[in-house]
Design an enzyme around this catalytic site. Structure first.
Site, mmCIF file in Angstrom:
data_model
loop_
_atom_site.group_PDB
_atom_site.id
_atom_site.type_symbol
_atom_site.label_atom_id
_atom_site.label_comp_id
_atom_site.label_asym_id
_atom_site.label_seq_id
_atom_site.Cartn_x
_atom_site.Cartn_y
_atom_site.Cartn_z
ATOM 1 C CB SER A 152 -0.965 -0.048 1.192
ATOM 2 O OG SER A 152 -2.049 0.825 0.997
ATOM 3 C CG ASP A 158 -4.134 -2.086 0.725
ATOM 4 O OD1 ASP A 158 -3.222 -2.656 1.335
ATOM 5 O OD2 ASP A 158 -4.339 -0.864 0.802
#
Length: 300
Positions: free
Chosen positions: A44, A158
């Site tokens: 991320s 993610d």
């Protein structure tokens, strides 16, 4: 007199939205104190910051972020509904290309891994080759917010879903120490914030963003759907991160309080960078003392 060998570092940069600007402060502290970062594993925001550093474009990326306003964010988001997320992400990918670069991971001067999640097969994916910008776009695909990013025929989300502090890609590194920057640290006690007059663009965007934040209705015992989803995701990430760090304990952990700033508060970039630098000094300061002792012994 021969040159003193720098201590080498494997750096693990965790997920956590705007809190990840603390990663920049940690990197700058390591550079200022003569450590050599030889490996980065991130997911991320950790993948974005780590990728920018590996490309040699961290300073320009940070300059862009510190001048960032929420009105800028409004123009960067291509909203779409009913296809796996609120934001398509094409404009974000173009921003990554412009601000970080379009090089190949395997050609970077340091080892780099971006971690994403293949939720269809319940597997984390280590992106260690191919276009850096695409690896970062895949790794930042926050569930419900961004649509999944398809890479090599696999839809990715993610990396924090399955591994918010991805230590495993660094386990075979030939480095002196491993440092984890965990963005899900114990919340700090915060004083009430001052009321600030917001510009029209910020107010317009806040109407949308606040629906997705984890704030609870203070006049009611009811929780919004987005509050429950966001809190569940954060709780899951924090539990996984703690488990991973117990399974594969790093040499040092820099914990950033999870309430230091909200996920999308990138206007606090400068504040978070300074905080990351300070925390790095608090946690890693003893290494400088040891290094000086070693250097004095070798010089005498």
């Amino acid at each position: 007199m021969s040159a003193i060998k720098k201590q080498t570092v494997s750096l693990v940069l965790g997920s956590g939205g705007a809190r990840g600007l603390a990663h920049v402060g940690v990197i700058r502290w390591l550079e200022a104190h003569d450590f050599e970062i030889k490996s980065i594993s991130g997911c991320s925001i950790g993948a974005a910051i780590g990728g920018a550093y590996a490309m040699g474009n961290l300073d320009s990326f940070v300059a862009w972020l510190t001048g960032y306003k929420r009105s800028d964010m409004y123009f960067m988001l291509d909203f779409i509904f009913g296809k796996g997320g609120f934001v398509k992400g094409d404009k974000v990918l173009e921003t990554i290309k412009k601000q970080i670069g379009v090089g190949l991971i395997e050609e970077l001067p340091i080892k780099f891994t971006a971690v994403a999640a293949d939720i269809a097969n319940e597997e984390e994916v280590w992106l260690q080759e191919g276009a850096l910008c695409q690896a970062i776009r895949a790794s930042i695909s926050l569930p419900l917010f961004f649509t999944p990013y398809e890479l090599n025929g696999v839809k990715l989300l993610d990396g924090g879903i399955l591994n918010p502090t991805p230590i495993e890609p660094t386990l075979k590194d030939d480095t002196d120490i491993t440092i984890v920057v965990n963005l899900g640290g114990t919340p700090e006690l915060k004083l009430p914030e001052k009321v600030i007059r917001k510009d029209p663009w910020q107010r317009k965007l806040d109407v949308y963003i606040n629906k997705m934040k984890k704030y609870r209705n203070k006049t009611s015992n009811e929780w919004s759907m987005m509050y429950v989803a966001d809190q569940s995701f954060n709780a899951m990430q924090n539990a996984i991160a703690q488990q991973k760090m117990k399974m594969y304990p790093p040499d040092y952990i820099i914990n950033i309080p999870r309430n230091k700033c909200n996920t999308l508060e990138f206007e606090k970039s400068a504040e978070m960078i300074a905080f990351g630098y300070e925390m790095a000094g608090d946690v890693l300061g003893e290494l400088c003392v040891v290094s000086k002792i070693i250097q004095n012994d070798e010089c005498n």
